[in-house]
Write an enzyme that holds these catalytic residues in place. Structure first.
Site, PDB file in Angstrom:
ATOM      1  CD  GLU A  19     -19.457  22.841 -25.196  1.00  0.00           C
ATOM      2  OE1 GLU A  19     -18.817  22.189 -24.332  1.00  0.00           O
ATOM      3  OE2 GLU A  19     -19.435  24.087 -25.242  1.00  0.00           O
ATOM      4  CG  HIS A  73     -14.334  32.055 -30.397  1.00  0.00           C
ATOM      5  ND1 HIS A  73     -13.201  31.737 -29.692  1.00  0.00           N
ATOM      6  CD2 HIS A  73     -15.323  32.146 -29.474  1.00  0.00           C
ATOM      7  CE1 HIS A  73     -13.486  31.669 -28.400  1.00  0.00           C
ATOM      8  NE2 HIS A  73     -14.770  31.907 -28.236  1.00  0.00           N
TER       9      HIS A  73
END
Lengths: 323, 331
Positions: free
Chosen positions: A57, A124
Site C-alpha cells: 500500500e 476490515h
C-alpha cells in the site's frame, strides 16, 4: 443502478474519456475485477490501464504520487480502507504536503472501501476519515448515494488535490436507485446537501450513516411528530460550514452521527463549528453519536451494538427535542 | 576507464559540491541558517557519478548527501543557497529547507524526510512515461533514487524496489553504504553479507563498487544506467564508503571509531591525486577548478543573502490547490 455499479460506470467513463487516468490496486485486473468487483471488466476494456499491484500500500501510493506529478490522474484502489493505514506516510506526509511545499498540485484519488459489515472484525470495517482529515492538504469525501458515488468519483478525479474517496462497503450492493447520469444534477465536490427538510432538529451524517439518519427522520415524523432535517456532509474535509450552519439556523438543534470512533473527527469538528460559529442558533447542546471507543468487534451481535443506527438516532432526537 | 572529459566533469561536480557543503556548514556556524545543514563529504564520487549520467527527461530523487549528484544533474548553487537560507525566491520559498528541495518539473524530486519514501514516486514517474508511450525502446528515460544503508531497511524501500522489479522499470537504486545510519553501525541495521546480495531477492541486477574510487563509481553507475536505458530492468548499485562528517552539522560523529576511519579514504582527494598523476589535470588546472567553484558558491550566497525572506503576514496559508472545493466539478 447499484452504488457499486455507479462507481464502476464512473471508472469506465473516466478511463474512456481521459487517457491520463489509470487504476492501480490489488486484484483489480482480469476476470476477478477487485475484491468488491468495482473494476470488473475494465482491464479487458482498457488494456494496460487497470493494473494489479503487489500488496504494497505504501509504494502503491508513492507510485501514484509520482505518476500524478508526471501528468497522470492515478486512481489507487485499496482493498479495504483499513489497509490504507500502511500508506499513511505517502498519503499525509507526501501527497498532503506537495502543493504547499512546491506549488504543484498532486491529483491522486485514493479509493477506500470503508465501513462495517457483520463478521468483518477490527481490520476490515474501519472508517479512516478522522486520521486522514487531520492533515492539511487532503480532501476527504464520503458519498452516500448512487448519484454521488458516480459524480463525486468523477469530481474527485477532476480535483487537483489528493482526494480520499470513501466508498461504503454495505452500500455497494444494498443501495440501489433510479439514476441516469445524463439528466441528473449534482452539486460540487465540497458541497453538503439537505437530503430531507425539517424544522425541529438537524441530523448531520455522512457515508452509510446518512441512510440511518433518513430512516430515523421518517420514524420521528410518523411516530413522534418531530420534523427532522438531514444534512449529508458528502465532503468531510473541508466541511461545508455554510450548509451546516444554515440548517442549524432553521432548526436550533443538531445531532451529528457517524460510524467512526468517537474521539475527534468530523462529528467533533461539526460540534466545534456550531459551538464557535452557530452558538446563537442553538436551543440545546449539540449531540454527537459515534461508534463505541473500542476496536470493531467481530461477532454480529457485538458489531450491531458498536455503532449508532436508526434507533440510536431516534432516541437521541427524542431526548434532544425535550431539551 | 571512462574518458577524461567525463572524469573532469565528475571532478568539477565533486569540487563544487564539497565547496558548497563547506560553505553551507559555515553559514550554519555563522548562525545564518535555521535547522541543520547536511553535507555529503565522502559521498561525492558516487553521487556525482550518478548525477552526471542523467539527462533531461530522467528523474533523480536525491537524498541527504547528494549535493554532487544534484549539481551533476543541473541544480544551481543559487537554488541551494536560497533554500538553505530559507529565501522566498528559492524553489521551496521558505516552506521547506535544507535538503528537502527540488523541482518536480525538472525531474529533481524534493524529498520528504521519511527514508525510502522517494523510491516509489520515481517508479511512478517511470510508469507514467511507459503508459503514455513516451519511452523510446532501447533508449529509455531512467530514474535514480538514492538511499543509504539505514534507509535500505524501510518497508517503503522494499515495497518500491519490488514494484520496480515486477514492472521491469528503468530504475536505479543508488545505495551509499556509508557504515552508519546516523550513529548506528551496519551490524545493527542489516544482517546480510553485503547489501548488493538483496538484488537477487528483488529479482534485479546488482552492482557493487568502491565508493571512494571515483573511476569505479563512474564505471559501475555508468554500466547500471546503460543497462536500465537499454531495457534491462531495475539496477541495484551498492557502494562502500564512509560518511566523512556527522549526520548534520549538529553531529560531531565522535562515535566513529578510528579504525573505521582508517579504512576509508577521501574520494575527492584520491581522485584529484589520480587525475594529476595521470596528467589529466595539472596543479594549476585543479586550482582554477577550485577557484571557480568558490566563486560560483560565493556569488550564490551573496545573491541569496540579499533576497527577501518569507513573511507570515503575506504568506499564502493554503495547503490545497483548490481553494473553493464547493465548485469543483467534472466537465
Amino acid at each position: 443502478m447499484k452504488y457499486l455499479e455507479a462507481i464502476r460506470l464512473a471508472l469506465a467513463e473516466l478511463l474512456a474519456d481521459d487517457q491520463r487516468v489509470f487504476i492501480y490496486g490489488q486484484d483489480i485486473a482480469g476476470p476477478f475485477g477487485g475484491a468488491f468487483k468495482a473494476t470488473k471488466g475494465l482491464s479487458e476494456r482498457f488494456p494496460g490501464r487497470v493494473l494489479n499491484s503487489p500488496i504494497s500500500e505504501d509504494a502503491m501510493t508513492g507510485l501514484a504520487i509520482g505518476a500524478a506529478m508526471d501528468g497522470m490522474r492515478p486512481i489507487v484502489e485499496y482493498q479495504f480502507a483499513d489497509f490504507a493505514s500502511v500508506a499513511f506516510n505517502q498519503l499525509v506526509n507526501h501527497a498532503g504536503s506537495i502543493f504547499y511545499r512546491t506549488g504543484r498540485p498532486c491529483p491522486i484519488v485514493a479509493r477506500l472501501p470503508v465501513g462495517g459489515t457483520p463478521g468483518g472484525g477490527p481490520f476490515h470495517c474501519q472508517m479512516p476519515e478522522t486520521w486522514l482529515s487531520n492533515h492539511p492538504g487532503l480532501v476527504v469525501v464520503a458519498p452516500a448515494t448512487v448519484a454521488d458515488a458516480y459524480f463525486m468519483l468523477k469530481d474527485a478525479v477532476a480535483c487537483r488535490d489528493p482526494v480520499a474517496f470513501l466508498e461504503h462497503k454495505y452500500l455497494y450492493y444494498h443501495l440501489e436507485a433510479e439514476f441516469d447520469p445524463r439528466v441528473a444534477e449534482h452539486p460540487g465536490l465540497g458541497r453538503a446537501v439537505v437530503r430531507r427538510q425539517g424544522d425541529d432538529l438537524t441530523i448531520v451524517a455522512y457515508s452509510g450513516m446518512v441512510h440511518h439518519a433518513t430512516a430515523a427522520a421518517a420514524v420521528l415524523e410518523s411516530d413522534h411528530n418531530i420534523s427532522a432535517e438531514v444534512v449529508d456532509l458528502r465532503c468531510v474535509r473541508p466541511l461545508d460550514e455554510e450548509t451546516i450552519l444554515a440548517s442549524l439556523a432553521r432548526t436550533g438543534r443538531i445531532i451529528i452521527a457517524s460510524e467512526g470512533f468517537p474521539f475527534g473527527g468530523p462529528t467533533a469538528e461539526v460540534a466545534a463549528l456550531v459551538a464557535e460559529k452557530g452558538f446563537a442558533y442553538l436551543d440545546a447542546p449539540p449531540v454527537r453519536l459515534a461508534a463505541r471507543d473500542t476496536p470493531i468487534p467481530f461477532h454480529p451481535e457485538l458489531f450491531a451494538e458498536h455503532h449508532p443506527d436508526d434507533q440510536a438516532i431516534v432516541q437521541a432526537a427524542l431526548e434532544l427535542a425535550k431539551y | 576507464m571512462s574518458d577524461n572529459a567525463e572524469r573532469i566533469r565528475l571532478f568539477k561536480v565533486m569540487v563544487l559540491a564539497r565547496t558548497c557543503d563547506d560553505r553551507m556548514a559555515k553559514l550554519k556556524a555563522q548562525n545564518e541558517v535555521a535547522g541543520s545543514v547536511f553535507v555529503g563529504r565522502g559521498q561525492e564520487a558516487l553521487s556525482g557519478a550518478a548525477g552526471i549520467q542523467l539527462r533531461p527527461g530522467d528523474v533523480f530523487a536525491p537524498l541527504i548527501r547528494d549535493q554532487a549528484g544534484r549539481f551533476g544533474y543541473g541544480e544551481t548553487p543559487l537554488d541551494v543557497a536560497r533554500t538553505v537560507l530559507g529565501r522566498r525566491t528559492g524553489p521551496m520559498r521558505g516552506r521547506d529547507g535544507n535538503v528537502h528541495r527540488g523541482d518536480w518539473g525538472a525531474g529533481l524530486l524534493p524529498m520528504i524526510s521519511h527514508l525510502g519514501a522517494m523510491a516509489a514516486p520515481v517508479i511512478g514517474v517511470l510508469l507514467s512515461r511507459r503508459l503514455t508511450g513516451k519511452q523510446k525502446p532501447g533508449d529509455l528515460s531512467v530514474g535514480i533514487a538514492s538511499i543509504g544503508d539505514g534507509g535500505m531497511n524501510t518497508g517503503a524501500l522494499h515495497e518500491a524496489m519490488n514494484i520496480a522489479a515486477v514492472e521491469r522499470l528503468p530504475f536505479i537504486l543508488l545505495v551509499a553504504d556509508n557504515q552508519f545510519a546516523y550513529s548506528t553501525t551496519s551490524d545493527r541495521t542489516y544482517a546480510c553479507k553485503h547489501l548488493v546480495d538483496r538484488a537477487i531477492g528483488y529479482g534485479v541486477a546488482g552492482h557493487r563498487c568502491d565508493g571512494t574510487d571515483a573511476d569505479a563509481c563512474l564505471a559501475t553507475v555508468g554500466a547500471a544506467v546503460a543497462a536500465a536505458r537499454a531495457g534491462k530492468g531495475p539496477q541495484l548499485v551498492v557502494a562502500d564508503l564512509l560518511r566523512l562528517a556527522g549526520h548534520g552539522t549538529h553531529d560531531d560523529a565522535s562515535y566513529v571509531p578510528e579504525d573505521v576511519k582508517s579504512r576509508f579514504g577521501d574520494c575527492l582527494q584520491m581522485f584529484e591525486r589520480s587525475l594529476i598523476q595521470q596528467g589529466v589535470l595539472d596543479a594549476a588546472a585543479v586550482a582554477a577548478i577550485r577557484d571557480e567553484a568558490r566563486r560560483q558558491i560565493e556569488a550564490a550566497v551573496e545573491q541569496a543573502r540579499a533576497e527577501p525572506q518569507p513573511e507570515a503576514a503575506t504568506e499564502d496559508w493554503s495547503a490545497r490547490c483548490e481553494r473553493d472545493l464547493v465548485h469543483v466539478r467534472s466537465a
